[in-house]
Design a protein around this motif. Sequence first.
Motif, PDB file in Angstrom:
ATOM      1  N   ARG A 160      63.116  41.179  38.743  1.00  0.00           N
ATOM      2  CA  ARG A 160      61.947  41.044  38.255  1.00  0.00           C
ATOM      3  C   ARG A 160      61.596  41.476  36.914  1.00  0.00           C
ATOM      4  NH1 ARG A 160      60.743  43.565  44.106  1.00  0.00           N
ATOM      5  NH2 ARG A 160      60.168  41.645  45.412  1.00  0.00           N
ATOM      6  N   ASP A 213      62.225  38.592  34.768  1.00  0.00           N
ATOM      7  CA  ASP A 213      61.328  37.542  34.982  1.00  0.00           C
ATOM      8  C   ASP A 213      59.988  38.144  34.146  1.00  0.00           C
ATOM      9  OD1 ASP A 213      60.559  35.240  36.176  1.00  0.00           O
ATOM     10  OD2 ASP A 213      59.727  36.137  37.770  1.00  0.00           O
ATOM     11  N   SER A 214      59.707  39.233  34.167  1.00  0.00           N
ATOM     12  CA  SER A 214      58.437  39.938  33.690  1.00  0.00           C
ATOM     13  C   SER A 214      58.595  39.975  31.983  1.00  0.00           C
ATOM     14  CB  SER A 214      58.210  41.307  33.880  1.00  0.00           C
ATOM     15  OG  SER A 214      57.216  41.733  33.368  1.00  0.00           O
ATOM     16  N   ASN A 225      56.208  37.939  30.180  1.00  0.00           N
ATOM     17  CA  ASN A 225      55.430  38.606  29.150  1.00  0.00           C
ATOM     18  C   ASN A 225      54.035  38.544  29.585  1.00  0.00           C
ATOM     19  OD1 ASN A 225      55.106  40.748  27.500  1.00  0.00           O
ATOM     20  ND2 ASN A 225      54.878  39.270  25.732  1.00  0.00           N
ATOM     21  N   ASN A 226      53.679  38.786  30.882  1.00  0.00           N
ATOM     22  CA  ASN A 226      52.349  38.644  31.463  1.00  0.00           C
ATOM     23  C   ASN A 226      51.408  37.435  31.084  1.00  0.00           C
ATOM     24  OD1 ASN A 226      52.808  41.078  33.182  1.00  0.00           O
ATOM     25  ND2 ASN A 226      52.565  42.291  31.430  1.00  0.00           N
ATOM     26  N   GLY A 269      54.496  31.487  32.694  1.00  0.00           N
ATOM     27  CA  GLY A 269      55.318  31.536  33.954  1.00  0.00           C
ATOM     28  C   GLY A 269      55.134  29.995  34.603  1.00  0.00           C
TER      29      GLY A 269
END
Length: 126
Positions: A11, A14-15, A19-20, A25
């Motif tokens: 996680r 992935d984050s 990078n939000n 994504g």
Amino acid sequence: MMRVVTTAQMRAIDSAAINNEPAIGYSYMLKAGLGLGEAVKRLLPDADCAEVAIVCGKGNNGGDGYVLGQMLMDKGYQVTCFGLSAGEDLSGEARQAFEEYANKGGNSFVISDPTELGEFTRFGLI
């Protein structure tokens, strides 16, 4: 020795990669779908020869599955996505992928009991 990351580590990776940024994504989902689509074409070169089942998890990997479903439908494959949760319970990019799959008329069912997996025998590829 094969190294495996924990769920928490994955996680975090992935984050950091996303990078939000939902667009980033979703672009990863599209790339995953393209790669999986190429593998399906190698295994089932004739779109009319068999139905394809895709099992979609609750997170972004599930979103990858719904993206693959869309891509295969566009190429003439008969596809059914089996979700481990209802599409309405998904969030972020996975929810976007589910909604786009559903809006294209994609078949989807929620698997709530492992005994339902016996129905997979009719598919040419899972």
